[in-house]
Design an enzyme around this catalytic site. Structure first.
Site, short mmCIF file in Angstrom:
data_model
loop_
_atom_site.label_atom_id
_atom_site.label_comp_id
_atom_site.label_asym_id
_atom_site.label_seq_id
_atom_site.Cartn_x
_atom_site.Cartn_y
_atom_site.Cartn_z
N ASP A 452 0.82 -1.20 0.00
CA ASP A 452 0.00 0.00 0.00
C ASP A 452 0.86 1.26 0.00
O ASP A 452 1.93 1.31 0.61
CB ASP A 452 -0.88 -0.01 1.25
CG ASP A 452 -1.82 1.17 1.32
OD1 ASP A 452 -2.67 1.30 0.43
OD2 ASP A 452 -1.68 1.97 2.25
N GLU A 505 1.12 -0.56 -5.15
CA GLU A 505 0.15 0.51 -5.40
C GLU A 505 0.97 1.79 -5.49
O GLU A 505 1.28 2.41 -4.49
CB GLU A 505 -0.88 0.61 -4.28
CG GLU A 505 -1.98 1.61 -4.62
CD GLU A 505 -2.46 2.43 -3.42
OE1 GLU A 505 -3.44 3.16 -3.58
OE2 GLU A 505 -1.83 2.39 -2.37
#
Length: 783
Positions: A452, A505
């Protein structure tokens, strides 16, 4: 034989009379009587209790022990040979007495006050310290226990060396709470890294949350504190009581805890795994193809709200079957590591090594992963190494000073989320995170990590204004520590756990996210080493195009085609994730313009385009059946929309059936995934059909077998629409049409195999004459 009456005993001699006077038992007569004229029988005297002389510790040691600031309590407490005997000391708050018991030894220690007891005993036979126990007397009774301070360190020198160098790839086996047998005694070894602490104690349910009698020892210059506590095991709660450099105390959960209490409770839980895996066949085959050359379609799930109220084991009975029916190859689980605030969806982690207790135990989570594997479904897990929350019982200023976070407040504070950023330049912090990535893959058989917020790690000026950040040593904005960390993490995970994939990401155009770490790019940096990267540009542009009314799409045609300009710069995943269906962004179907029929038709056409576009696919739960409302973690998907008693259920079931068919055709058609990262696997047929809102392209597998995808993003059916095709294919058959009636469409479908005409078109030597359904995508393959 044993005499039954006192009169049967011989008359008491001098020794027996003396024994009676001293209050010790008289010696029993031998089994056979001694002749009258023989010598008297030998009488064995019991040992006299040793004389106990107080041996209090020094005033300095006493003060430090009671204040919780002693770095070497084992050097004071426990048993220590001295020149003229053996000194034993114990720290037992609230005790009335402490008695040392060993073979041939029983001695009550002197009460030195404040819970300290001591005694100087005669030297033991042979000079060795006996394996003694303590009888600790309290108002309510006596407790028989081992002395934690008679044990050697339970952590090895190699562990300490690797921790000191920041290279312990199995850190979870060295730090934390580990039930074990040590020096023949069962108990739990507690270890924690707290280099700035003046002292550390362990406290928990086993000592009534009073750590006074359980100070830990510092193991050299590594900053690691250790204590083996006998008779403590599975299921006990614990924390570390840390005395900070300023003398104040803080009670902290274990950063390495492998199990936690269920939030909002915050204690760590001692645990061991008893789980027996049944996914050996899955693990053996998962590395046969690298992810970027394999079918890879992902169903993203928030476990706590997929079907609210289900535990890990209950999810294991429902989720694998549902995902398998839809044909997805993988699930991606939003973060499962422990987090205090459910509304963070797991993205503000406090327990990096513990699956959230909201849904069950760590072994329950293993059962869920195992069940998915046995159903043929891979498991990707969201992993959050970019930041952590400021909760005072967790990582923030863990030992009284910045430890896991950067010491520079400007670098430590995350400007967007009110959290703290890891100090990735500190080797122990990098080790904590690298080992954590390995931990989930090895201990829980996770098949991949979606990392993330990578962009927030890579840039020093991320969400910061001028003056709020300092350039790196090269004068640039790149976070060199983060680059080195991500490279190390990826290299370590791929080396240790073959067959896994890491996914970034990353929302910028950072060069080389999925390039090998040893390949240096134009920027002068080696690749970050990820296997795949989320294509945020494709997501943004394509959704923006679809949001336009079809009458205006002709003026925005580049938004739907621009992704092919950079499609092969990285190994991409096409994400329609949770982030796109919350916070006022609307659900996927609700992003589409027009009435309900047009919204569903647009959604189906878009999904057909997405599954045919180069790159892997990811779809968030609820979007597979055209949920109209945004996702809410409180109640999850609107499953009632699929209930046959609901009047529009067929509309939603149709979209779900399309997703299942997309996955089925996708998995059996290598042209859609085998050359995802090679320009040779794609060829435009019609990229500039802006006036008609039409685009068409070919996909090719490794042997050159094609698939033709044609998308009509206009609400007008187009008869006799000519599309160029390769001449070597004698006939084409429609294998998927998003306008089919069973999907809720109008049923404008092709009839039978289509033979190309020898009429050049769109740069191809042959062409097909098609009927394009309105707002639909059609796939054709060689018949």
């Amino acid at each position: 034989m044993k005499p039954s009456q006192p009169s049967a005993r011989p008359a008491a001699g001098g020794r027996e009379r003396a024994a009676a006077v001293r209050g010790t038992p008289a010696a029993r007569p031998p089994q056979q009587r001694t002749p009258v004229d023989g010598p008297p029988p030998a009488v064995r005297r019991p040992p006299a209790p040793p004389a106990v002389v107080p041996a209090p510790c020094s005033p300095q040691d006493r003060d430090r022990l009671l204040a919780g600031t002693h770095h070497d309590p084992h050097g004071v407490l426990g048993a220590h040979p001295v020149d003229d005997g053996l000194v034993i000391r114990a720290l037992r708050p609230h005790a009335r007495s402490v008695t040392v018991v060993a073979e041939g030894l029983r001695a009550e220690l002197h009460d030195d006050g404040d819970g300290l007891f001591s005694g100087r005993l005669p030297a033991p036979a042979g000079g060795a310290v006996p394996a003694y126990r303590l009888l600790v007397g309290y108002d309510g009774g006596t407790h028989d226990t081992e002395d934690a301070y008679r044990f050697l360190p339970a952590l090895g020198d190699l562990d300490l060396h690797l921790i000191g160098e920041g290279r312990h790839e199995e850190l979870w086996k060295a730090l934390g709470a580990h039930p074990m047998t040590h020096q023949g005694v069962t108990g739990t070894r507690f270890t924690v890294w707290a280099p700035n602490a003046l002292g550390v104690r362990v406290t928990g349910t086993f000592n009534f949350w009073d750590g006074t009698g359980f100070p830990m020892r510092s193991l050299g210059g590594t900053g690691v504190w250790e204590l083996f506590v006998p008779a403590v095991g599975e299921g006990e709660l614990y924390k570390f009581e840390i005395t900070r450099p300023d003398g104040t105390r803080t009670l902290r959960a274990d950063p390495m805890a492998r199990r936690t209490e269920c939030p909002p409770a915050t204690a760590s839980v001692i645990t061991t795994s008893q789980y027996r895996w049944g996914d050996q066949e899955w693990l053996a085959g998962r590395g046969e193809r690298p992810a970027h050359e394999a079918p890879f379609s992902v169903y993203e799930v928030h476990l706590a709200s997929w079907r609210p109220g289900l535990t890990y084991r209950q999810l294991a009975e429902q989720l694998p079957a549902y995902v398998a029916e839809l044909g997805f190859t993988h699930v991606e689980l939003m973060p499962v590591a422990e987090h205090p605030f459910g509304g963070s969806w797991g993205y503000q982690v406090t327990g990096f090594y513990a699956p959230t207790a909201r849904l069950g135990t760590p072994d329950d989570f293993r059962y869920l992963v195992d069940s998915l594997h046995r159903a043929g479904i891979g498991v990707i897990m969201d992993w959050v190494p970019a930041h952590f929350p400021r909760d005072a019982w967790a990582l923030a200023e863990f030992d009284g000073r910045p430890l896991y976070e950067h010491p520079d407040p400007r670098r430590a504070a995350h400007p967007d989320w009110g959290t703290l950023e890891f100090d990735l330049g500190r080797r122990e912090v990098r080790n904590f995170l690298v080992a954590n990535a390995v931990y989930w893959c090895e201990e829980f058989h996770i098949d991949g990590l979606r990392v993330d917020a990578v962009a927030s790690m890579l840039y020093l000026d991320y969400s910061r204004e001028d003056g709020q950040w300092t350039p790196n040593e090269r004068g640039g904005r790149e976070n060199l520590d983060a680059v080195a960390f991500l490279q190390e993490m990826n290299a370590t995970v791929y080396r240790r756990v073959p067959g896994v994939v890491t996914i970034a990401e990353e929302s910028t155009a950072w060069d080389g996210v999925t390039r090998a770490t040893h390949h240096v790019g134009p920027s002068g940096f080696g690749g970050l080493g990820f296997g795949l990267k989320w294509n945020m540009g494709w997501m943004h542009d394509s959704l923006q195009y679809m949001a336009h009314d079809p009458v205006h799409r002709a003026y925005h045609h580049d938004e739907i085609t621009f992704s092919m300009v950079y499609a092969y710069s990285e190994n991409y995943v096409l994400p329609i994730s949770h982030d796109e269906v919350v916070h006022g962004k609307r659900s996927l179907v609700s992003k589409m313009p027009g009435d309900w029929w047009r919204q569903r038709a647009d959604l189906r056409a878009y999904l057909g385009f997405m599954w045919a576009h180069p790159g892997k696919q990811l779809l968030f739960m609820g979007q597979e059946f055209a949920q109209g409302a945004e996702w809410s973690e409180a109640h999850g998907p609107d499953w009632w929309l699929l209930d046959p008693s609901y009047g529009a259920a067929a509309d939603h079931r149709g979209v779900r059936e399309l997703v299942g068919d997309l996955n089925a055709v996708y998995r059996r058609t290598p042209a859609l995934w085998e050359r995802d990262t090679s320009p040779d696997g794609f060829r435009w047929v019609l990229a500039d059909g802006a006036a008609d809102n039409v685009l068409a392209f070919l996909r090719f597998d490794a042997e050159g077998t094609p698939l033709l995808a044609v998308c009509n993003f206009s609400p007008v059916a187009r008869d006799g629409y000519r599309v160029g095709v390769p001449e070597e294919v004698p006939a084409w058959a429609e294998v998927l049409n998003t306008d089919a009636e069973r999907y809720g469409g109008g049923g404008v479908c092709g009839a039978g195999p289509l033979k190309p005409e020898p009429r050049p078109w769109h740069g191809h030597p042959a062409s097909l004459c098609l009927t394009l359904p309105p707002l639909a995508t059609v796939w054709l393959t060689p018949a």
